[in-house]
Design a protein around this motif. Structure first.
Motif, mmCIF file in Angstrom:
data_model
loop_
_atom_site.group_PDB
_atom_site.id
_atom_site.type_symbol
_atom_site.label_atom_id
_atom_site.label_comp_id
_atom_site.label_asym_id
_atom_site.label_seq_id
_atom_site.Cartn_x
_atom_site.Cartn_y
_atom_site.Cartn_z
ATOM 1 N N THR A 80 0.916 -1.205 0.028
ATOM 2 C CA THR A 80 0.064 0.024 -0.020
ATOM 3 C C THR A 80 0.926 1.233 -0.089
ATOM 4 O O THR A 80 0.477 2.163 -0.620
ATOM 5 C CB THR A 80 -0.878 0.012 1.240
ATOM 6 N N ILE A 81 1.866 1.143 1.063
ATOM 7 C CA ILE A 81 2.808 2.251 0.847
ATOM 8 C C ILE A 81 3.686 2.686 -0.419
ATOM 9 O O ILE A 81 3.450 3.744 -0.798
ATOM 10 C CB ILE A 81 3.827 2.358 1.869
ATOM 11 N N ALA A 82 4.047 1.405 -0.956
ATOM 12 C CA ALA A 82 4.546 1.622 -2.389
ATOM 13 C C ALA A 82 3.895 1.990 -3.260
ATOM 14 O O ALA A 82 4.242 3.005 -3.879
ATOM 15 C CB ALA A 82 5.283 0.108 -2.537
ATOM 16 N N GLU A 83 2.694 1.759 -3.475
ATOM 17 C CA GLU A 83 1.756 2.201 -4.433
ATOM 18 C C GLU A 83 1.542 3.663 -4.471
ATOM 19 O O GLU A 83 1.385 4.522 -4.995
ATOM 20 C CB GLU A 83 0.608 1.152 -4.738
ATOM 21 N N GLY A 84 1.123 4.027 -2.920
ATOM 22 C CA GLY A 84 1.000 5.361 -2.660
ATOM 23 C C GLY A 84 2.207 6.376 -3.121
ATOM 24 O O GLY A 84 1.985 7.405 -3.644
ATOM 25 N N LEU A 85 3.234 5.886 -2.903
ATOM 26 C CA LEU A 85 4.636 6.553 -3.182
ATOM 27 C C LEU A 85 4.541 6.460 -4.612
ATOM 28 O O LEU A 85 5.207 7.846 -5.085
ATOM 29 C CB LEU A 85 5.821 5.967 -2.579
ATOM 30 N N ILE A 86 4.133 5.491 -5.421
ATOM 31 C CA ILE A 86 4.123 5.749 -6.911
ATOM 32 C C ILE A 86 2.988 6.689 -7.347
ATOM 33 O O ILE A 86 3.490 7.646 -8.252
ATOM 34 C CB ILE A 86 3.887 4.306 -7.549
ATOM 35 N N VAL A 87 1.957 6.793 -6.552
ATOM 36 C CA VAL A 87 1.013 7.621 -7.042
ATOM 37 C C VAL A 87 1.484 9.297 -6.956
ATOM 38 O O VAL A 87 1.401 10.262 -7.731
ATOM 39 C CB VAL A 87 -0.360 7.579 -6.572
ATOM 40 N N ILE A 88 2.205 9.422 -5.740
ATOM 41 C CA ILE A 88 2.691 10.903 -5.420
ATOM 42 C C ILE A 88 3.747 11.209 -6.447
ATOM 43 O O ILE A 88 3.606 12.454 -6.704
ATOM 44 C CB ILE A 88 3.016 10.909 -3.778
ATOM 45 N N THR A 89 4.701 10.305 -6.575
ATOM 46 C CA THR A 89 5.716 10.285 -7.541
ATOM 47 C C THR A 89 5.180 10.867 -8.829
ATOM 48 O O THR A 89 5.638 11.832 -9.644
ATOM 49 C CB THR A 89 6.611 9.253 -7.743
ATOM 50 N N ASN A 90 4.225 10.037 -9.436
ATOM 51 C CA ASN A 90 3.503 10.376 -10.853
ATOM 52 C C ASN A 90 3.006 11.872 -10.868
ATOM 53 O O ASN A 90 3.117 12.461 -11.733
ATOM 54 C CB ASN A 90 2.523 9.365 -11.057
ATOM 55 N N ILE A 91 2.474 12.167 -9.634
ATOM 56 C CA ILE A 91 1.712 13.536 -9.669
ATOM 57 C C ILE A 91 2.728 14.595 -9.592
ATOM 58 O O ILE A 91 2.599 15.519 -10.380
ATOM 59 C CB ILE A 91 0.769 13.562 -8.147
ATOM 60 N N VAL A 92 3.912 14.416 -8.791
ATOM 61 C CA VAL A 92 4.918 15.183 -8.723
ATOM 62 C C VAL A 92 5.679 15.535 -10.365
ATOM 63 O O VAL A 92 5.837 16.516 -10.689
ATOM 64 C CB VAL A 92 5.986 15.102 -7.592
ATOM 65 N N THR A 93 5.757 14.354 -10.838
ATOM 66 C CA THR A 93 6.435 14.226 -12.266
ATOM 67 C C THR A 93 5.553 14.969 -13.111
ATOM 68 O O THR A 93 5.865 15.874 -14.147
ATOM 69 C CB THR A 93 6.816 12.965 -12.664
ATOM 70 N N ILE A 94 4.236 14.711 -13.231
ATOM 71 C CA ILE A 94 3.159 15.400 -14.067
ATOM 72 C C ILE A 94 3.251 16.810 -13.909
ATOM 73 O O ILE A 94 3.312 17.779 -14.808
ATOM 74 C CB ILE A 94 1.560 14.696 -13.954
ATOM 75 N N ILE A 95 3.383 17.329 -12.703
ATOM 76 C CA ILE A 95 3.343 18.854 -12.383
ATOM 77 C C ILE A 95 4.646 19.381 -12.996
ATOM 78 O O ILE A 95 4.524 20.399 -13.546
ATOM 79 C CB ILE A 95 3.298 19.137 -10.986
ATOM 80 N N ARG A 96 5.727 18.798 -12.842
ATOM 81 C CA ARG A 96 6.977 19.402 -13.174
ATOM 82 C C ARG A 96 6.989 19.150 -14.666
ATOM 83 O O ARG A 96 7.590 20.104 -15.462
ATOM 84 C CB ARG A 96 8.131 18.271 -12.816
ATOM 85 N N LEU A 97 6.554 18.263 -15.385
ATOM 86 C CA LEU A 97 6.428 18.414 -16.895
ATOM 87 C C LEU A 97 5.256 19.277 -17.515
ATOM 88 O O LEU A 97 5.817 19.951 -18.460
ATOM 89 C CB LEU A 97 5.821 16.791 -17.426
#
Length: 191
Positions: A148-165
């Protein structure tokens, strides 16, 4: 807390935590090959986690995720290979289906497969983020902490990367337009 856990669930929790550590190390890597190797290792740990939680659809689909990572990298944009992966996923889910929770790994597999084979940039990350949400919900429902934590981190990482892009696209629109043109020409090299 641990007194009520079976040995199988405890081992599953262990593999979920191993997957979590591998995901963190993978997403911090700047080298694509290292990232790929670590993601494959993390998915092996996820598959073992699902086996010990007796979440058979998730386990089999996670093994197919490993194959998908390799195939999508090699056959980027191939609708034929993507269709084979999706059909294999549907068959695997049909053969292992036990409850309505099993729909979540199937949704995650479909979103991740389409994203990896057909999309790039922000669109790919949106699909992979939605897949991670489905995996996270699956992990919550079966009770795995590390997963659960791993997938939560992946979701957060994707959101941050999308914002950066999105910010980079606004700041450097010509670079993104040139990159899109180059990508389109690689898929269809006819002038």
């Amino acid at each position: 807390m641990f007194d009520n856990m079976s040995h199988s669930v405890m081992v599953g929790q262990f593999f979920g935590l191993v997957a979590l550590v591998l995901c963190v190390v993978a997403f911090s890597s700047k080298q694509d090959d290292r990232l790929l190797a670590l993601l494959i290792s993390a998915n092996v740990a996820f598959a073992l986690q699902f086996v010990f939680f007796e979440s058979w659809t998730a386990a089999v689909l996670t093994v197919l995720v490993i194959a998908r990572i390799v195939l999508a990298r090699r056959y980027l944009g191939s609708k034929t290979v993507m269709t084979v992966v999706l059909l294999a996923s549907a068959l695997a889910a049909a053969l292992t289906w036990r409850s309505c929770v099993d729909v979540l790994p199937l949704i995650a597999m479909v979103l991740g497969t389409v994203g990896m084979f057909m999309l790039r940039g922000i669109a790919m990350r949106v699909f992979l983020g939605m897949a991670a949400v489905a995996w996270m919900l699956n992990n919550l429902l079966i009770g795995t902490i590390g997963g659960t934590i791993a997938e939560g981190l992946i979701v957060i990482t994707n959101i941050v990367t999308i914002i950066r892009l999105v910010r980079a696209r606004r700041k450097y629109p010509d670079v993104f337009n040139d990159a899109l043109l180059d990508h389109a020409q690689k898929k269809d090299p006819t002038p």
